[in-house]
Design an enzyme around this catalytic site. Structure first.
Site, PDB file in Angstrom:
ATOM      1  N   THR A   1       0.830  -1.206   0.000  1.00  0.00           N
ATOM      2  CA  THR A   1       0.000   0.000   0.000  1.00  0.00           C
ATOM      3  C   THR A   1       0.863   1.255   0.000  1.00  0.00           C
ATOM      4  OG1 THR A   1      -1.729  -1.211   1.176  1.00  0.00           O
ATOM      5  CG2 THR A   1      -1.928   1.179   1.141  1.00  0.00           C
ATOM      6  N   CYS A   2       1.958   1.232   0.737  1.00  0.00           N
ATOM      7  CA  CYS A   2       2.872   2.382   0.761  1.00  0.00           C
ATOM      8  C   CYS A   2       3.503   2.582  -0.619  1.00  0.00           C
ATOM      9  CB  CYS A   2       3.963   2.183   1.815  1.00  0.00           C
ATOM     10  SG  CYS A   2       3.319   2.001   3.494  1.00  0.00           S
ATOM     11  N   GLN A   3       3.853   1.503  -1.259  1.00  0.00           N
ATOM     12  CA  GLN A   3       4.415   1.588  -2.602  1.00  0.00           C
ATOM     13  C   GLN A   3       3.395   2.152  -3.574  1.00  0.00           C
ATOM     14  OE1 GLN A   3       5.716  -2.429  -3.380  1.00  0.00           O
ATOM     15  NE2 GLN A   3       7.507  -2.238  -2.041  1.00  0.00           N
TER      16      GLN A   3
END
Length: 165
Positions: free
Chosen positions: A59-61
């Site tokens: 999700t951060c990516q």
């Protein structure tokens, strides 16, 4: 203190995001050259702070890729992705992904997470940051904030970028 969830389980932060209309707290974050930078480094620019736990998570990516794509051409705007990852890992991710319109900054020797109210206090994620987006205008005033309720979810890109339109 704010409560969010991780896979449906409650997590607590150390505080609240800076309020819309308030002055953004100064910060010290570490850049790719291991140099500490502050809010003043981006004086006169609008700033999107994409605060994420770690660029080693999907999700951060995804949020970093999307802000790179969506905010790349906004005038007088910088996008900062802020995580606890070491600068070496942040740079490696950005280079592999071809991310050129986002500036990665590390909290690894900083009080940023505490000062911005996003420090996770409990669970296996304790010590990392909650997922949040702040938009700060060219006068360092907070004009948008979102603490993402479920840490595994993406932020609301449309709402964050709408304040910059």
């Amino acid at each position: 203190m704010a409560t969010i969830t991780f896979q449906g389980k409650p997590l607590n932060t150390n505080g609240e995001l800076p309020a819309v209309g308030s002055a953004a707290p100064d910060f010290k974050l570490t850049n790719r050259k291991l140099v500490d930078v502050s809010l003043a480094e981006f004086a006169g620019k609008r700033k999107v702070l994409n605060i994420v736990p770690s660029l080693d998570t999907p999700t951060c990516q995804t949020s970093t890729r999307k802000f790179n794509e969506k905010a790349a051409h906004l005038p007088n705007t910088v996008v900062l992705v802020i995580s606890a990852d070491l600068p070496f890992a942040q740079v490696r991710f950005c280079e592999i992904e071809g991310i050129k319109h986002v500036i990665p900054l590390s909290t690894f020797r900083s009080s940023f997470a505490h000062d911005y109210g996003v420090l996770l206090l409990d669970s296996i994620l304790a010590g990392l940051t909650a997922r949040a987006v702040l938009v700060i205008d060219e006068h360092d005033k907070v004009i948008y904030g979102q603490l993402v309720p479920e840490i595994a979810d993406e932020p609301d890109y449309t709402a964050a970028l709408a304040v910059l339109a």
